[in-house]
Design an enzyme around this catalytic site. Structure first.
Site, short mmCIF file in Angstrom:
data_model
loop_
_atom_site.label_atom_id
_atom_site.label_comp_id
_atom_site.label_asym_id
_atom_site.label_seq_id
_atom_site.Cartn_x
_atom_site.Cartn_y
_atom_site.Cartn_z
N ARG A 112 32.17 21.35 4.82
CA ARG A 112 31.71 22.55 4.11
C ARG A 112 32.65 23.70 4.42
NH1 ARG A 112 26.92 21.68 6.82
NH2 ARG A 112 27.31 23.64 7.89
N TYR A 261 34.32 17.28 -1.67
CA TYR A 261 33.61 16.82 -0.49
C TYR A 261 32.14 17.21 -0.48
CZ TYR A 261 31.57 16.76 4.08
OH TYR A 261 30.68 16.56 5.10
N LYS A 270 23.01 21.22 -0.30
CA LYS A 270 22.87 22.54 0.33
C LYS A 270 22.81 23.66 -0.71
CE LYS A 270 23.52 20.50 4.36
NZ LYS A 270 22.40 20.07 5.20
N HIS A 290 16.07 23.70 6.30
CA HIS A 290 17.03 22.71 6.81
C HIS A 290 16.35 21.94 7.95
CE1 HIS A 290 21.21 21.95 8.79
NE2 HIS A 290 20.94 21.01 7.92
N SER A 312 23.55 20.84 11.95
CA SER A 312 24.16 19.55 11.66
C SER A 312 24.75 18.93 12.92
CB SER A 312 25.26 19.70 10.61
OG SER A 312 24.72 20.13 9.39
N CYS A 314 23.23 17.57 15.38
CA CYS A 314 22.44 17.82 16.60
C CYS A 314 21.25 16.88 16.71
CB CYS A 314 21.97 19.28 16.65
SG CYS A 314 23.27 20.46 17.04
N ASP A 337 16.83 15.79 6.35
CA ASP A 337 17.65 17.01 6.22
C ASP A 337 16.94 18.22 5.63
OD1 ASP A 337 20.15 18.25 6.68
OD2 ASP A 337 20.71 18.03 4.59
N ARG A 431 30.97 10.56 6.83
CA ARG A 431 29.58 10.46 6.36
C ARG A 431 29.25 9.09 5.78
NH1 ARG A 431 26.28 15.30 6.95
NH2 ARG A 431 27.76 16.86 7.71
#
Length: 647
Positions: A112, A261, A270, A290, A312, A314, A337, A431
């Site tokens: 991102r 991406y 997002k 989130h 992200s 975590c 998510d 990913r």
């Protein structure tokens, strides 16, 4: 086509930056096979509603594709897309698995790009708080309507020449659910279409739903064409130098250019589900967050649903797919998510997972850390920027025990790799994009149109020092303060370098669709709208003085969930502390653990650490948010300061 080129220069009066189209005098090409003179290579133009067709016509005039493909979401279409991607070299087959593929992006397009992501409103204050003089604001980026129009006109005219424009109708949430919303993404990337088919409910059924009520978010995406016309990597066209991601909440509009991406191009994720979603949620009185959603059933058969907000990388996916070490506990996954949460007519907060798949970070995912994920991802999956193996499979850091002997590894850049190189085989932000429905522990109610009832919310992040394993907010306002004060080590999901402790309120810092101060006020208002859940803070990542993790995490986190469930049920198994309620002595179930846990150290509250934490939070609030932050949050900070002084 001179008429179309001329039209691409017209900026619409409503400020969205897309051209306002006029009827072509020579539009004699037929209703079903052309859109403004551009042939349709797939799909039926008559299936488009008037509003969708108008949006597509504007995009065609602006971007000038060679042909238009209207997606229906069918298996036949997907096979055609995969064939296209294989022929272009965008993906390669992974014969070791069933229907799995690997994409390697341009090395300049791997994450991102928060610095190039903007919210467009009439005034700056609608988007971001006013930081203290001389301080750089970190709670989002604002762009004016005129600058947004200029950015579009500098990039989009003619950007799809020589390419196919795909029209992707998609639903965030089950099609037809009162909690769901619909989007139309226009893109020139077959990779995006194939990924959106996994991540959303995509295709003809969405257009049929739109025919009942035409209300949708517009999303325009192009991988772009560099200004010099040179595409460095033909298998992954992009324009990283001019990448920009724009959102205009007043018009439910997303415009993304230059990146193929993930979150930059899969605009349902997002961009829609969080940034635009949060602005819709504010208008309509609900929450777009989130967070993961999981269901946990205790030994008595009582099931509760919990959401958890972590930055992200975590541990969201690991917790969402938890394999409990405590016997007779069962965890099921609703989402990893994003939840959309609304109060029902009885005042119960209910959540849906607006997504249809998992877009998870691969490195660190393994049979040891997340066996459920590993049992999910090896069919019908698109992997991006992981390493490949000579036996037709994939590899990333964490998969060492799964690696067959004598297998050669090719890294994410397509070069031979060995561990001795000292470099990662997979990109840290590589990913997997995989269907949620094939998760072995997917919750039976994960597609329930009514959503699942939420009993508790968790906030957390990577805090190597000072922050205990678990504590509970004393009340809703204190819980909102805990969310607003969240801090965590930075991750590879964005373009930040190094492990620094960053403020990441609500794990939403890159995703706010409007002023953070107003966002906090909206959270506070939820208490008046219905029955709010209990709020907790967790930290799986505290380290000892020797630098070792003090809590083993993963399946053992079920012991923390056990205590949370007991608190949800009203058990008095806590003691008050300066920062909130922590488990009373002996109330955290540690029976049968292999590791010796230093409970005293794990829950210690070093006065020096917390004194510095209070000041760091105060400095952040005062310099970044100032007067936009509700007074009750400053009052909670003052209360914390007083309690820490007495430690």
């Amino acid at each position: 086509m001179p008429e179309l080129i001329e039209q691409s220069k017209i900026i619409s009066a409503n400020g969205c930056g897309l051209p306002q189209l006029h009827k072509l005098r020579q539009d004699n090409c037929g209703l079903y096979s052309h859109i403004r003179g551009i042939p349709t290579s797939y799909g039926d133009v008559s299936s488009l509603t008037a509003g969708v067709r108008s949006f597509v016509e504007e995009a065609v005039a602006l971007c000038q594709p060679d042909q238009v493909h209207i997606c229906d979401g069918s298996e036949q279409e997907n096979k055609m897309l995969i064939k296209t991607l294989l022929e272009s070299g965008t993906i390669v087959a992974l014969p070791k698995y069933e229907n799995c593929w690997l994409a390697r992006t341009n090395p300049g397009d791997v994450a991102r790009v928060e610095s190039k992501t903007f919210i467009c409103t009439e005034t700056r204050e609608e988007t971001i708080p006013t930081p203290k003089d001389g301080v750089k604001g970190t709670l989002g980026n604002w762009i004016s309507p005129l600058d947004m129009e200029a950015a579009i006109q500098q990039r989009f005219p003619g950007c799809m020449k020589g390419r196919t424009m795909y029209v992707v109708p998609f639903s965030m949430g089950p099609v037809g659910s009162p909690l769901s919303k619909i989007g139309i993404e226009v893109t020139d990337s077959a990779y995006v279409v194939a990924s959106m088919r996994i991540m959303t409910r995509m295709g003809a059924s969405v257009l049929q739903q739109l025919a009942k009520k035409e209300e949708f978010v517009r999303a325009l995406h192009s991988v772009g064409t560099p200004a010099n016309g040179v595409v460095e990597q033909p298998s992954w066209p992009c324009d990283p130098e001019r990448t920009i991601i724009l959102h205009k909440p007043a018009e439910n509009l997303i415009v993304s250019y230059g990146s193929g991406y993930g979150g930059n191009s899969l605009l349902g994720k997002k961009c829609f589900a969080l940034r635009i979603g949060s602005t819709i949620a504010k208008r309509e009185g609900w929450l777009a967050e989130h967070m993961l959603i999981l269901g946990i059933t205790d030994p008595k058969g009582v099931k509760k649903y919990i959401t958890a907000a972590f930055p992200s990388a975590c541990g969201k996916t690991n917790l969402a797919m938890l394999n409990p070490s405590l016997s007779n506990y069962k965890v099921e996954c609703v989402g990893d998510d994003i939840p959309w949460m609304k109060f029902d007519s009885q005042g119960v907060l209910r959540a849906i997972n607006p997504e249809n798949g998992f877009f998870g970070v691969a490195p660190g995912t393994s049979v040891e850390t997340n066996p459920i994920a590993m049992n999910t991802v090896f069919k019908n999956t698109i992997f991006t920027n992981v390493a490949s193996t000579s036996d037709g499979g994939v590899y990333w850091e964490g998969m060492e025990s799964s690696l067959a002997p004598n297998v050669q590894i090719t890294d994410w850049l397509g070069k031979p790799w060995t561990k001795e190189s000292g470099k990662p085989a997979a990109h840290p932000n590589s990913r997997f994009c995989t269907p949620a429905a094939q998760c072995p522990i997917i919750d039976g109610a994960w597609e329930d149109p009514a959503g699942v009832p939420i009993s508790a919310m968790l906030f957390g992040g990577r805090r190597p020092a000072g922050v205990p394993l678990i504590y509970e907010a004393r009340d809703w306002t204190h819980g909102v303060f805990i969310g607003a004060a969240m801090r965590s080590e930075s991750t590879a999901a964005a373009e930040h370098k190094g492990k620094v402790i960053m403020h990441d309120p609500f794990a939403m810092r890159p995703f706010f669709g409007y002023n953070f101060g107003d966002y906090v006020a909206h959270w506070l208002s939820m208490e008046k709208r219905g029955q709010v859940p209990k709020i907790f803070h967790v930290n799986w990542f505290r380290k000892s003085d020797a630098g070792k993790f003090m809590w083993p995490g993963y399946g053992e986190n079920s012991r923390v969930l056990d205590w949370i469930l007991r608190r949800v049920n009203g058990e008095p198994c806590y003691v008050e502390s300066a920062i909130g309620r922590i488990p009373a002595a002996g109330e955290l179930n540690l029976a049968g653990m292999k590791e010796q846990i230093d409970v005293e150290q794990l829950f210690s509250l070093p006065k020096e650490f917390w004194t510095q934490e209070v000041e760091a939070i105060r400095n952040y609030f005062e310099t970044q948010v100032g007067a936009d932050l509700p007074a009750s949050i400053y009052a909670e900070l003052d209360k914390l300061k007083g309690l820490v002084a007495d430690l």
